[in-house]
Enzyme design. Sequence first.
Site, PDB file in Angstrom:
ATOM      1  N   ARG A  80     -30.659  28.877  43.775  1.00  0.00           N
ATOM      2  CA  ARG A  80     -30.937  28.180  42.510  1.00  0.00           C
ATOM      3  C   ARG A  80     -29.712  27.412  42.024  1.00  0.00           C
ATOM      4  O   ARG A  80     -29.832  26.309  41.490  1.00  0.00           O
ATOM      5  CB  ARG A  80     -31.429  29.180  41.461  1.00  0.00           C
ATOM      6  CG  ARG A  80     -32.050  28.502  40.255  1.00  0.00           C
ATOM      7  CD  ARG A  80     -32.791  29.481  39.371  1.00  0.00           C
ATOM      8  NE  ARG A  80     -31.924  30.482  38.799  1.00  0.00           N
ATOM      9  CZ  ARG A  80     -32.347  31.565  38.138  1.00  0.00           C
ATOM     10  NH1 ARG A  80     -33.639  31.765  37.975  1.00  0.00           N
ATOM     11  NH2 ARG A  80     -31.501  32.434  37.637  1.00  0.00           N
ATOM     12  N   LYS A 183     -30.662  25.508  35.882  1.00  0.00           N
ATOM     13  CA  LYS A 183     -29.973  26.391  34.932  1.00  0.00           C
ATOM     14  C   LYS A 183     -28.681  25.690  34.497  1.00  0.00           C
ATOM     15  O   LYS A 183     -27.577  26.061  34.902  1.00  0.00           O
ATOM     16  CB  LYS A 183     -29.704  27.748  35.586  1.00  0.00           C
ATOM     17  CG  LYS A 183     -29.522  28.870  34.568  1.00  0.00           C
ATOM     18  CD  LYS A 183     -29.681  30.219  35.219  1.00  0.00           C
ATOM     19  CE  LYS A 183     -29.257  31.348  34.325  1.00  0.00           C
ATOM     20  NZ  LYS A 183     -30.028  31.525  33.109  1.00  0.00           N
ATOM     21  N   GLU A 219     -41.651  28.017  27.970  1.00  0.00           N
ATOM     22  CA  GLU A 219     -40.588  29.004  28.209  1.00  0.00           C
ATOM     23  C   GLU A 219     -40.469  29.949  27.022  1.00  0.00           C
ATOM     24  O   GLU A 219     -40.691  29.549  25.883  1.00  0.00           O
ATOM     25  CB  GLU A 219     -39.275  28.240  28.395  1.00  0.00           C
ATOM     26  CG  GLU A 219     -38.135  29.015  29.000  1.00  0.00           C
ATOM     27  CD  GLU A 219     -38.220  29.213  30.513  1.00  0.00           C
ATOM     28  OE1 GLU A 219     -39.049  30.033  30.948  1.00  0.00           O
ATOM     29  OE2 GLU A 219     -37.458  28.558  31.240  1.00  0.00           O
TER      30      GLU A 219
END
Length: 339
Positions: A80, A183, A219
């Site tokens: 990620r 992220k 989210e």
Amino acid sequence: MSNISWKELPFGYYKTDYNVRCYYRNGKWGELETTDSENITMHMAATCLHYGQEAFEGLKAFRGVDGKIRLFRPYENAKRLIRSANGVMMAPVPEDLFVKACVEVVKKNERFVPPSGSGASLYLRPLLIGTGAEVGVKPANEYLFIVFAGPVGPYFKEGFKPVKMQIVEDADRAAPLGTGTLKVGGNYAASLYSGQRAHDEGFSNCIYLDAKEKKYIDEAGAANFFGIKNNTYVTPKSTSILPSITNMSLRELAEEMGLKVEQRHIPVEELSTFDEVAACGTAAVVSPISLIVDRGTGKEYNFSNEPGTVCTKLYNTLKGIQEGLIEDKHNWNLIIETK
Ligand code: PLP
Ligand code: COI
């Protein structure tokens, strides 16, 4: 062992002995360095300061009942971070370097890995920043990768007790084709105002809706959302949420428990049809939700004040694997060899 009140630990920064660092210069990554300094010195024109060339990760190490330390799915975090790095034009950290740095930081701070059964864990925070100086809007040519770690308790002060969440219609954390799946710090900056307001209004965090139509659950603060009904685990499909490694793991565990798994749009009104709803993530683990208030319409969605049976089973199975109580059939744990 340190004199730490493991059971009282909040989720926050905790000074430990060492962190590890690696510099990217002249087109290549250097050697890993270990330091006891909490500070970094950088150029005032570093791109992380001006143009948000920044990405981070979060993963946990657990001490099992057998005394072994297990790091949960570090290769997924490595992958990620590579996606995040590519997304904001930073030099990606090779998977092996990422995992080596994580293992090293755990070993160097072994005395801070909480004992089994304390409910606490060692949280690792890998961080990648553009350090090269630029004033034009362009990627840096130098990067710094750091991994620091510290013992943490539950993200929500309630622990494994249901929390209250607030749906917000007047704020988005990420655009549909923006950086929501990465992220990167900017998404969190965008969530600070609404997150703080939710706290001030008595909620643990807010739930964002899809930014385009404002119809679907997106989210749940710094966590993914899921709901349970009709023996089905339902979680949003969206181009603006972070692909959570916890959610990915829970989906597999849910299937193994005989639940159906659906990743699809979840209209806000559908909330009233779920038996259980929860937020999930590394920090949040599984946080059941007892109340969701839609800040725009004032509509309330009520759930049990106690964790539901499916959430409890998912939570116990995940924790059991992480702490070495349940067989790790998937090979999710990386066991860290210590002296
Ligand atoms: N969504 C956001 C915005 C997050 O910050 C996090 C935390 O990492 C998650 C979801 C959960 O992801 P993971 O389970 O990989 O920690
Ligand atoms: C995590 O779950 O690791 C997170 O990143 C949540 C938050 C502390 C940013």
